[in-house]
Design a protein around this motif. Structure first.
Motif, PDB file in Angstrom:
ATOM      1  N   GLY A 155       0.819  -1.221   0.000  1.00 43.70           N
ATOM      2  CA  GLY A 155       0.000   0.000   0.000  1.00 43.70           C
ATOM      3  C   GLY A 155       0.840   1.253   0.000  1.00 43.70           C
ATOM      4  O   GLY A 155       1.730   1.407  -0.839  1.00 43.70           O
ATOM      5  N   LEU A 156       0.576   2.181   0.945  1.00 42.26           N
ATOM      6  CA  LEU A 156       1.305   3.450   1.047  1.00 42.26           C
ATOM      7  C   LEU A 156       2.093   3.502   2.352  1.00 42.26           C
ATOM      8  O   LEU A 156       1.597   3.088   3.404  1.00 42.26           O
ATOM      9  CB  LEU A 156       0.340   4.633   1.027  1.00 42.26           C
ATOM     10  N   ARG A 157       3.304   4.035   2.276  1.00 42.41           N
ATOM     11  CA  ARG A 157       4.085   4.366   3.463  1.00 42.41           C
ATOM     12  C   ARG A 157       4.209   5.890   3.551  1.00 42.41           C
ATOM     13  O   ARG A 157       4.343   6.568   2.528  1.00 42.41           O
ATOM     14  CB  ARG A 157       5.472   3.727   3.400  1.00 42.41           C
ATOM     15  N   ILE A 158       4.172   6.416   4.770  1.00 38.80           N
ATOM     16  CA  ILE A 158       4.162   7.860   4.986  1.00 38.80           C
ATOM     17  C   ILE A 158       5.333   8.240   5.904  1.00 38.80           C
ATOM     18  O   ILE A 158       5.562   7.594   6.930  1.00 38.80           O
ATOM     19  CB  ILE A 158       2.838   8.316   5.624  1.00 38.80           C
ATOM     20  N   PHE A 159       6.045   9.294   5.516  1.00 40.79           N
ATOM     21  CA  PHE A 159       7.191   9.776   6.280  1.00 40.79           C
ATOM     22  C   PHE A 159       7.048  11.266   6.557  1.00 40.79           C
ATOM     23  O   PHE A 159       6.457  12.006   5.766  1.00 40.79           O
ATOM     24  CB  PHE A 159       8.502   9.549   5.502  1.00 40.79           C
ATOM     25  N   ASN A 160       7.628  11.709   7.668  1.00 40.28           N
ATOM     26  CA  ASN A 160       7.788  13.129   7.945  1.00 40.28           C
ATOM     27  C   ASN A 160       9.224  13.501   7.564  1.00 40.28           C
ATOM     28  O   ASN A 160      10.181  12.916   8.095  1.00 40.28           O
ATOM     29  CB  ASN A 160       7.547  13.428   9.425  1.00 40.28           C
ATOM     30  N   GLY A 171       3.736   6.200   9.471  1.00 40.00           N
ATOM     31  CA  GLY A 171       2.570   5.331   9.334  1.00 40.00           C
ATOM     32  C   GLY A 171       2.437   4.752   7.944  1.00 40.00           C
ATOM     33  O   GLY A 171       3.273   4.989   7.068  1.00 40.00           O
ATOM     34  N   ALA A 172       1.361   3.990   7.742  1.00 40.04           N
ATOM     35  CA  ALA A 172       1.128   3.326   6.461  1.00 40.04           C
ATOM     36  C   ALA A 172      -0.350   3.010   6.315  1.00 40.04           C
ATOM     37  O   ALA A 172      -1.097   2.987   7.296  1.00 40.04           O
ATOM     38  CB  ALA A 172       1.956   2.051   6.362  1.00 40.04           C
ATOM     39  N   VAL A 173      -0.764   2.770   5.081  1.00 38.85           N
ATOM     40  CA  VAL A 173      -2.140   2.391   4.787  1.00 38.85           C
ATOM     41  C   VAL A 173      -2.114   1.232   3.798  1.00 38.85           C
ATOM     42  O   VAL A 173      -1.513   1.338   2.722  1.00 38.85           O
ATOM     43  CB  VAL A 173      -2.946   3.559   4.177  1.00 38.85           C
ATOM     44  N   GLN A 174      -2.766   0.129   4.148  1.00 39.07           N
ATOM     45  CA  GLN A 174      -2.859  -0.995   3.226  1.00 39.07           C
ATOM     46  C   GLN A 174      -3.973  -0.739   2.226  1.00 39.07           C
ATOM     47  O   GLN A 174      -5.057  -0.265   2.586  1.00 39.07           O
ATOM     48  CB  GLN A 174      -3.130  -2.298   3.987  1.00 39.07           C
ATOM     49  N   THR A 175      -3.704  -1.042   0.957  1.00 40.78           N
ATOM     50  CA  THR A 175      -4.708  -0.854  -0.093  1.00 40.78           C
ATOM     51  C   THR A 175      -4.795  -2.101  -0.958  1.00 40.78           C
ATOM     52  O   THR A 175      -3.821  -2.859  -1.071  1.00 40.78           O
ATOM     53  CB  THR A 175      -4.375   0.359  -0.993  1.00 40.78           C
ATOM     54  N   ASP A 176      -5.961  -2.315  -1.560  1.00 41.27           N
ATOM     55  CA  ASP A 176      -6.170  -3.484  -2.415  1.00 41.27           C
ATOM     56  C   ASP A 176      -5.159  -3.498  -3.543  1.00 41.27           C
ATOM     57  O   ASP A 176      -5.031  -2.527  -4.298  1.00 41.27           O
ATOM     58  CB  ASP A 176      -7.579  -3.462  -3.010  1.00 41.27           C
ATOM     59  N   VAL A 217      -7.391   7.330  -0.316  1.00 37.73           N
ATOM     60  CA  VAL A 217      -6.894   7.391   1.056  1.00 37.73           C
ATOM     61  C   VAL A 217      -6.995   8.824   1.562  1.00 37.73           C
ATOM     62  O   VAL A 217      -6.640   9.768   0.856  1.00 37.73           O
ATOM     63  CB  VAL A 217      -5.439   6.892   1.128  1.00 37.73           C
ATOM     64  N   GLU A 218      -7.474   8.968   2.781  1.00 36.39           N
ATOM     65  CA  GLU A 218      -7.570  10.268   3.426  1.00 36.39           C
ATOM     66  C   GLU A 218      -6.427  10.391   4.440  1.00 36.39           C
ATOM     67  O   GLU A 218      -6.297   9.559   5.342  1.00 36.39           O
ATOM     68  CB  GLU A 218      -8.908  10.414   4.136  1.00 36.39           C
ATOM     69  N   ILE A 219      -5.590  11.429   4.281  1.00 38.39           N
ATOM     70  CA  ILE A 219      -4.478  11.655   5.194  1.00 38.39           C
ATOM     71  C   ILE A 219      -4.674  13.007   5.884  1.00 38.39           C
ATOM     72  O   ILE A 219      -4.525  14.056   5.252  1.00 38.39           O
ATOM     73  CB  ILE A 219      -3.122  11.646   4.466  1.00 38.39           C
ATOM     74  N   PRO A 220      -5.032  13.027   7.166  1.00 39.67           N
ATOM     75  CA  PRO A 220      -5.079  14.296   7.895  1.00 39.67           C
ATOM     76  C   PRO A 220      -3.644  14.806   8.068  1.00 39.67           C
ATOM     77  O   PRO A 220      -2.805  14.116   8.661  1.00 39.67           O
ATOM     78  CB  PRO A 220      -5.692  13.918   9.243  1.00 39.67           C
ATOM     79  N   THR A 221      -3.326  15.974   7.536  1.00 36.28           N
ATOM     80  CA  THR A 221      -1.933  16.421   7.536  1.00 36.28           C
ATOM     81  C   THR A 221      -1.388  16.663   8.939  1.00 36.28           C
ATOM     82  O   THR A 221      -0.177  16.616   9.150  1.00 36.28           O
ATOM     83  CB  THR A 221      -1.779  17.696   6.690  1.00 36.28           C
ATOM     84  N   LYS A 222      -2.286  16.916   9.918  1.00 33.30           N
ATOM     85  CA  LYS A 222      -1.831  17.140  11.285  1.00 33.30           C
ATOM     86  C   LYS A 222      -1.721  15.848  12.091  1.00 33.30           C
ATOM     87  O   LYS A 222      -1.133  15.837  13.174  1.00 33.30           O
ATOM     88  CB  LYS A 222      -2.761  18.121  12.002  1.00 33.30           C
ATOM     89  N   SER A 223      -2.297  14.764  11.553  1.00 35.93           N
ATOM     90  CA  SER A 223      -2.181  13.457  12.224  1.00 35.93           C
ATOM     91  C   SER A 223      -2.084  12.357  11.161  1.00 35.93           C
ATOM     92  O   SER A 223      -2.993  11.535  11.014  1.00 35.93           O
ATOM     93  CB  SER A 223      -3.368  13.203  13.150  1.00 35.93           C
ATOM     94  N   PRO A 224      -1.000  12.352  10.405  1.00 42.30           N
ATOM     95  CA  PRO A 224      -0.891  11.418   9.266  1.00 42.30           C
ATOM     96  C   PRO A 224      -0.926   9.955   9.658  1.00 42.30           C
ATOM     97  O   PRO A 224      -1.275   9.103   8.831  1.00 42.30           O
ATOM     98  CB  PRO A 224       0.458  11.796   8.640  1.00 42.30           C
ATOM     99  N   ALA A 225      -0.593   9.637  10.904  1.00 45.95           N
ATOM    100  CA  ALA A 225      -0.631   8.243  11.327  1.00 45.95           C
ATOM    101  C   ALA A 225      -2.044   7.672  11.324  1.00 45.95           C
ATOM    102  O   ALA A 225      -2.230   6.454  11.324  1.00 45.95           O
ATOM    103  CB  ALA A 225      -0.022   8.105  12.724  1.00 45.95           C
ATOM    104  N   SER A 226      -3.058   8.560  11.291  1.00 49.13           N
ATOM    105  CA  SER A 226      -4.448   8.106  11.277  1.00 49.13           C
ATOM    106  C   SER A 226      -5.020   7.986   9.868  1.00 49.13           C
ATOM    107  O   SER A 226      -6.232   7.837   9.694  1.00 49.13           O
ATOM    108  CB  SER A 226      -5.317   9.054  12.107  1.00 49.13           C
ATOM    109  N   ALA A 227      -4.178   8.045   8.878  1.00 49.70           N
ATOM    110  CA  ALA A 227      -4.626   7.913   7.487  1.00 49.70           C
ATOM    111  C   ALA A 227      -5.378   6.606   7.274  1.00 49.70           C
ATOM    112  O   ALA A 227      -5.066   5.585   7.891  1.00 49.70           O
ATOM    113  CB  ALA A 227      -3.430   7.992   6.547  1.00 49.70           C
ATOM    114  N   LYS A 228      -6.376   6.640   6.368  1.00 49.13           N
ATOM    115  CA  LYS A 228      -7.184   5.440   6.121  1.00 49.13           C
ATOM    116  C   LYS A 228      -7.837   5.507   4.746  1.00 49.13           C
ATOM    117  O   LYS A 228      -7.962   6.585   4.143  1.00 49.13           O
ATOM    118  CB  LYS A 228      -8.270   5.315   7.185  1.00 49.13           C
ATOM    119  N   VAL A 229      -8.256   4.365   4.251  1.00 51.87           N
ATOM    120  CA  VAL A 229      -9.020   4.293   3.005  1.00 51.87           C
ATOM    121  C   VAL A 229     -10.446   4.752   3.290  1.00 51.87           C
ATOM    122  O   VAL A 229     -11.093   4.256   4.219  1.00 51.87           O
ATOM    123  CB  VAL A 229      -9.030   2.859   2.442  1.00 51.87           C
TER     124      VAL A 229
END
Length: 462
Positions: A155-160, A171-176, A217-229
């Protein structure tokens, strides 16, 4: 480039290519170009000479610098991939992870940091302090040190990357079916990301059938670890797909125009993204005669044209030869007429490549010239091409850069080539980061355009 998921069906690709060439139009005429070839070497002061030796350019293109791949990204499977830009920094993806370069002096790029995070694709985008990677390979888990043997996450990996010298995994988000590429659609403090991926893959935990969708995927920029499909829209109303896969390869969004163009396996799709979570299909295109894998899309600046590219052969075949018709493995230029796309012409590099050189249309971007439609584009071992499609029916190359065949053979060449603040940056799969400069009356006005950031799949007007 085609992902590991599709390697099992590459035999079909090769057979398709052979039959297409045999059944297609007669061999094209000897390629010609208005540009003059010029043998050049890497300029003085660059970190190292290219392992492939001298390069060849048109007389209006200069090779400014080369940053070779270095450990830990210089292994056999560590291929350079996509590029993104922000301020004085270039972010370069690699199958081994990603690198950050200081390009405040484009003639002397400086390596700032490298993050080891192995996975196929690792296509990269940058938004504020967030860097996002596309993972299109089942891994043991979302973290960078996860093994590939268990094959249960992609899926997606997210870095600061606020600290450029020490990026932080957040954080990360698994996607189909993972993420082959991804596209950012900013909306205030929320970043929406359209995830494109091929599929399905039989007996897979991460890519089950059917696969008639994209993931949002929705990524809240102030809390990216809570990103989700947050959505999985089906954008294929007519169900016309390649024999290779369903799903999309790449989506380009133009948020200011509320439009997106999706290049999918077997189809091109024009989308209304007024509501970024609920994209609406405006038009679905097919080109069964000439296109095999709809690879990517680029709007012109005013949104009145779309260039779709075809990655015939999946990026691993030599399709820039005289035996492959000029309309295959090429770009198709569409004009928007009455809200609908109408095809006007095709463009393919006019320089014939050797039988051992994998070559096909790949990643590119506009060169920002007001009133003109000019694009720079990678062609794997076909190099980097600068071409003008202002006249949609008569596109033509105006400049180029390329190396000779890669020593030892195999997959090589420019994966991505983009224009950013006066220079062209090319991510070469085996040779590292190249910096080019074009000096031409058609493109010189672009040097007055200053970008604060640049992600090719999220277009902005200039």
């Amino acid at each position: 480039m085609i992902s590991a998921k599709l390697r099992g069906v590459l035999l079909c690709t090769v057979l398709f290519l052979a039959s297409a060439c045999a059944a297609g139009p007669a061999a094209t005429e000897e390629p010609t170009s208005a540009t003059t070839p010029q043998e050049t070497s890497a300029p003085a002061g660059t970190p190292a000479a290219s392992p492939s030796g001298d390069v060849m350019t048109s007389d209006n293109v200069k090779h400014i610098a080369n940053m070779p791949l270095t450990a830990p990204f210089n292994g056999e499977g560590d291929l350079g991939t996509d590029l993104a830009f922000q301020g004085d920094y270039a972010y370069v993806g690699n199958f081994g992870g990603f690198s950050i370069y200081d390009i405040s002096d484009p003639t002397k790029p400086q390596l700032v940091s490298q993050v080891s995070c192995p996975a196929q694709q690792n296509d990269v985008t940058i938004y504020k302090d967030l860097l996002i990677l596309s993972i299109d390979e089942p891994r043991g888990g979302p973290e960078c040190d996860s093994a590939e043997g268990e094959r249960k996450w992609e899926g997606l990996r997210i870095f600061n990357v606020k600290d450029k010298k020490s990026p932080e995994y957040v954080g990360a988000v698994q996607t189909d079916c993972g993420s082959h590429t991804h596209t950012m659609v900013p909306a205030g403090e929320t970043l929406y990301v359209y995830v494109s991926s091929p599929g399905p893959e039989p007996d897979s935990e991460t890519c089950p059938a059917p696969h008639e969708l994209i993931s949002i995927v929705e990524i809240p920029t102030k809390s990216p670890a809570s990103a989700k499909v947050v959505a999985k829209p089906d954008i294929f109303p007519e169900r016309q797909h390649s024999e290779l896969a369903s799903g999309c390869h790449d989506i380009t969004a133009y948020p200011e125009k509320k439009l997106a163009a999706a290049a999918c396996f077997g189809d091109g799709v024009l989308l209304d993204i007024s509501d970024p979570v609920k994209p609406k299909v405006l038009q679905q295109l097919t080109d069964l005669e000439n296109f095999q894998i709809w690879h990517s899309a680029t709007f012109n600046n005013d949104g009145t044209k779309v260039v779709f590219s075809d990655e015939l052969g999946g990026g691993g075949q030599a399709t820039c030869d005289r035996n492959t018709p000029a309309t295959k493995g090429a770009n198709a230029i569409y004009d928007v007429v009455g809200g609908k796309l109408e095809r006007r012409g095709y463009f393919k590099i006019p320089r014939e490549q050797q039988p051992e050189e994998n070559c096909v249309a790949h990643n590119g971007s506009l060169i920002p010239v007001d009133g003109k439609d000019i694009m720079v584009q990678s062609w794997y071992q076909g190099g980097v091409s600068i071409w003008d499609f202002t006249d949609s029916s008569n596109p033509k190359e105006i400049g180029y850069f390329e190396r000779g065949p890669h020593e030892g053979g195999g997959i090589a060449g420019s994966w991505s080539a983009y224009y950013y603040n006066g220079y062209i940056y090319s991510s070469d799969m085996t040779e590292g980061l190249d910096v080019l400069e074009i000096t031409d009356p058609l493109t010189d006005p672009a040097k007055q355009v200053k970008m604060d950031d640049f992600n090719v799949q999220t277009q902005k007007s200039y």
